[in-house]
Design a protein around this motif. Sequence first.
Motif, PDB file in Angstrom:
ATOM      1  N   MET A   1       0.826  -1.203   0.000  1.00 13.83           N
ATOM      2  CA  MET A   1       0.000   0.000   0.000  1.00 13.83           C
ATOM      3  C   MET A   1       0.865   1.261   0.000  1.00 13.83           C
ATOM      4  N   ILE A   2       1.977   1.265   0.735  1.00  9.47           N
ATOM      5  CA  ILE A   2       2.837   2.442   0.802  1.00  9.47           C
ATOM      6  C   ILE A   2       3.397   2.790  -0.573  1.00  9.47           C
ATOM      7  N   ASN A   3       3.825   1.795  -1.340  1.00 11.90           N
ATOM      8  CA  ASN A   3       4.352   2.064  -2.683  1.00 11.90           C
ATOM      9  C   ASN A   3       3.312   2.685  -3.593  1.00 11.90           C
ATOM     10  N   LEU A   4       2.029   2.256  -3.456  1.00 12.35           N
ATOM     11  CA  LEU A   4       0.970   2.849  -4.268  1.00 12.35           C
ATOM     12  C   LEU A   4       0.786   4.319  -3.926  1.00 12.35           C
ATOM     13  N   ILE A   5       0.817   4.638  -2.636  1.00 10.58           N
ATOM     14  CA  ILE A   5       0.659   6.028  -2.209  1.00 10.58           C
ATOM     15  C   ILE A   5       1.833   6.866  -2.723  1.00 10.58           C
ATOM     16  N   ALA A   6       3.048   6.365  -2.561  1.00  9.73           N
ATOM     17  CA  ALA A   6       4.222   7.115  -2.999  1.00  9.73           C
ATOM     18  C   ALA A   6       4.191   7.333  -4.507  1.00  9.73           C
ATOM     19  N   SER A   7       3.822   6.313  -5.285  1.00 11.74           N
ATOM     20  CA  SER A   7       3.821   6.479  -6.732  1.00 11.74           C
ATOM     21  C   SER A   7       2.712   7.427  -7.170  1.00 11.74           C
ATOM     22  N   ARG A   8       1.588   7.428  -6.474  1.00  9.88           N
ATOM     23  CA  ARG A   8       0.486   8.356  -6.790  1.00  9.88           C
ATOM     24  C   ARG A   8       0.928   9.804  -6.543  1.00  9.88           C
ATOM     25  N   VAL A   9       1.586  10.029  -5.443  1.00 13.20           N
ATOM     26  CA  VAL A   9       2.099  11.362  -5.122  1.00 13.20           C
ATOM     27  C   VAL A   9       3.204  11.758  -6.099  1.00 13.20           C
ATOM     28  N   ASP A  10       4.109  10.832  -6.392  1.00  8.44           N
ATOM     29  CA  ASP A  10       5.179  11.110  -7.356  1.00  8.44           C
ATOM     30  C   ASP A  10       4.619  11.456  -8.726  1.00  8.44           C
ATOM     31  N   GLU A  11       3.598  10.710  -9.156  1.00  7.68           N
ATOM     32  CA  GLU A  11       2.971  10.981 -10.452  1.00  7.68           C
ATOM     33  C   GLU A  11       2.309  12.357 -10.459  1.00  7.68           C
ATOM     34  N   ALA A  12       1.677  12.727  -9.363  1.00  2.00           N
ATOM     35  CA  ALA A  12       1.060  14.050  -9.258  1.00  2.00           C
ATOM     36  C   ALA A  12       2.124  15.149  -9.352  1.00  2.00           C
ATOM     37  N   TRP A  13       3.246  14.964  -8.644  1.00  2.00           N
ATOM     38  CA  TRP A  13       4.343  15.935  -8.724  1.00  2.00           C
ATOM     39  C   TRP A  13       4.832  16.081 -10.164  1.00  2.00           C
ATOM     40  N   ALA A  14       4.969  14.965 -10.858  1.00  2.00           N
ATOM     41  CA  ALA A  14       5.440  15.004 -12.254  1.00  2.00           C
ATOM     42  C   ALA A  14       4.468  15.797 -13.124  1.00  2.00           C
ATOM     43  N   LEU A  15       3.179  15.611 -12.919  1.00  2.00           N
ATOM     44  CA  LEU A  15       2.184  16.357 -13.694  1.00  2.00           C
ATOM     45  C   LEU A  15       2.213  17.854 -13.346  1.00  2.00           C
ATOM     46  N   LEU A  16       2.407  18.157 -12.077  1.00  4.18           N
ATOM     47  CA  LEU A  16       2.444  19.559 -11.646  1.00  4.18           C
ATOM     48  C   LEU A  16       3.679  20.285 -12.177  1.00  4.18           C
ATOM     49  N   ARG A  17       4.753  19.550 -12.432  1.00  6.71           N
ATOM     50  CA  ARG A  17       5.957  20.165 -13.007  1.00  6.71           C
ATOM     51  C   ARG A  17       5.704  20.667 -14.430  1.00  6.71           C
ATOM     52  N   GLU A  18       4.610  20.222 -15.037  1.00  6.10           N
ATOM     53  CA  GLU A  18       4.255  20.641 -16.395  1.00  6.10           C
ATOM     54  C   GLU A  18       3.274  21.825 -16.403  1.00  6.10           C
ATOM     55  N   VAL A  19       2.757  22.201 -15.230  1.00  5.59           N
ATOM     56  CA  VAL A  19       1.800  23.312 -15.135  1.00  5.59           C
ATOM     57  C   VAL A  19       2.582  24.620 -15.094  1.00  5.59           C
ATOM     58  N   LEU A  20       2.445  25.405 -16.151  1.00  8.24           N
ATOM     59  CA  LEU A  20       3.185  26.668 -16.238  1.00  8.24           C
ATOM     60  C   LEU A  20       2.473  27.775 -15.473  1.00  8.24           C
ATOM     61  N   ASP A  21       3.261  28.684 -14.946  1.00 10.99           N
ATOM     62  CA  ASP A  21       2.701  29.848 -14.283  1.00 10.99           C
ATOM     63  C   ASP A  21       1.975  30.690 -15.347  1.00 10.99           C
ATOM     64  N   PRO A  22       0.727  31.095 -15.120  1.00  7.07           N
ATOM     65  CA  PRO A  22      -0.007  31.836 -16.150  1.00  7.07           C
ATOM     66  C   PRO A  22       0.565  33.223 -16.453  1.00  7.07           C
ATOM     67  N   GLU A  23       1.269  33.811 -15.505  1.00  3.79           N
ATOM     68  CA  GLU A  23       1.846  35.140 -15.734  1.00  3.79           C
ATOM     69  C   GLU A  23       3.289  35.085 -16.218  1.00  3.79           C
ATOM     70  N   VAL A  24       3.960  33.988 -15.954  1.00  4.52           N
ATOM     71  CA  VAL A  24       5.348  33.805 -16.384  1.00  4.52           C
ATOM     72  C   VAL A  24       5.461  32.387 -16.954  1.00  4.52           C
ATOM     73  N   PRO A  25       4.983  32.176 -18.177  1.00  3.47           N
ATOM     74  CA  PRO A  25       4.915  30.813 -18.720  1.00  3.47           C
ATOM     75  C   PRO A  25       6.259  30.183 -19.077  1.00  3.47           C
ATOM     76  N   ALA A  26       7.328  30.766 -18.644  1.00  5.37           N
ATOM     77  CA  ALA A  26       8.657  30.182 -18.859  1.00  5.37           C
ATOM     78  C   ALA A  26       9.010  29.174 -17.776  1.00  5.37           C
ATOM     79  N   VAL A  27       8.270  29.209 -16.669  1.00  7.63           N
ATOM     80  CA  VAL A  27       8.567  28.338 -15.533  1.00  7.63           C
ATOM     81  C   VAL A  27       7.280  27.704 -15.010  1.00  7.63           C
ATOM     82  N   SER A  28       7.447  26.544 -14.390  1.00 11.08           N
ATOM     83  CA  SER A  28       6.283  25.860 -13.826  1.00 11.08           C
ATOM     84  C   SER A  28       6.001  26.373 -12.415  1.00 11.08           C
ATOM     85  N   ILE A  29       4.808  26.042 -11.951  1.00  9.08           N
ATOM     86  CA  ILE A  29       4.453  26.441 -10.592  1.00  9.08           C
ATOM     87  C   ILE A  29       5.283  25.694  -9.559  1.00  9.08           C
ATOM     88  N   VAL A  30       5.795  24.528  -9.926  1.00  4.58           N
ATOM     89  CA  VAL A  30       6.706  23.792  -9.032  1.00  4.58           C
ATOM     90  C   VAL A  30       8.054  24.512  -8.990  1.00  4.58           C
TER      91      VAL A  30
END
Length: 163
Positions: A1-30
């Motif tokens: 169960m712990i590995n599933l939680i960690a991979s779910r969180v890791d996958e979310a972090w990876a997706l968030l690294r692709e979300v660009l700041d709307p005012e400065v689209p050169a960088v992500s919100i991460v």
Amino acid sequence: MINLIASRVDEAWALLREVLDPEVPAVSIVELGIVREVRDDGDTLTVVLTPTYSGCPATEAIEADVRKALLAFEPVKIELQRSPAWTTDWIGPEAREKLRAYGIAPPTGTSAVEQPLRLHEAIPCPRCGSARSERLSAFGSTACKALYRCTACREPFEYFKPI
């Protein structure tokens, strides 16, 4: 169960690294340090965001972009954490270089609390690198940026103010 939680969180972090700041689209919100935490709270994925400014008009757009990026994880809960307050110290070296390449001078030094922006501070031009610049306005296209002009290449540029 712990590995599933960690991979779910890791996958979310990876997706968030692709979300660009709307005012400065050169960088992500991460990369800007806006995303402070991602938690798996059982059925709900919780994302903790710290806005760059308490009244930042992009906060709602960022929340919407986070929800869109994490649709596969519904339900998603977004918490706004205003303490500790966001600081430009949270912008890493790679993100600062991305700002420069985009044409925005990254914040210099440390936060404004430790090193306040002086009225006529020379900011290096992100285009030609010259330190010969002049401030045209305390505010650029957003409250977090000031408008400068390089006196060497004569190009205007924005400066991400340290806070």
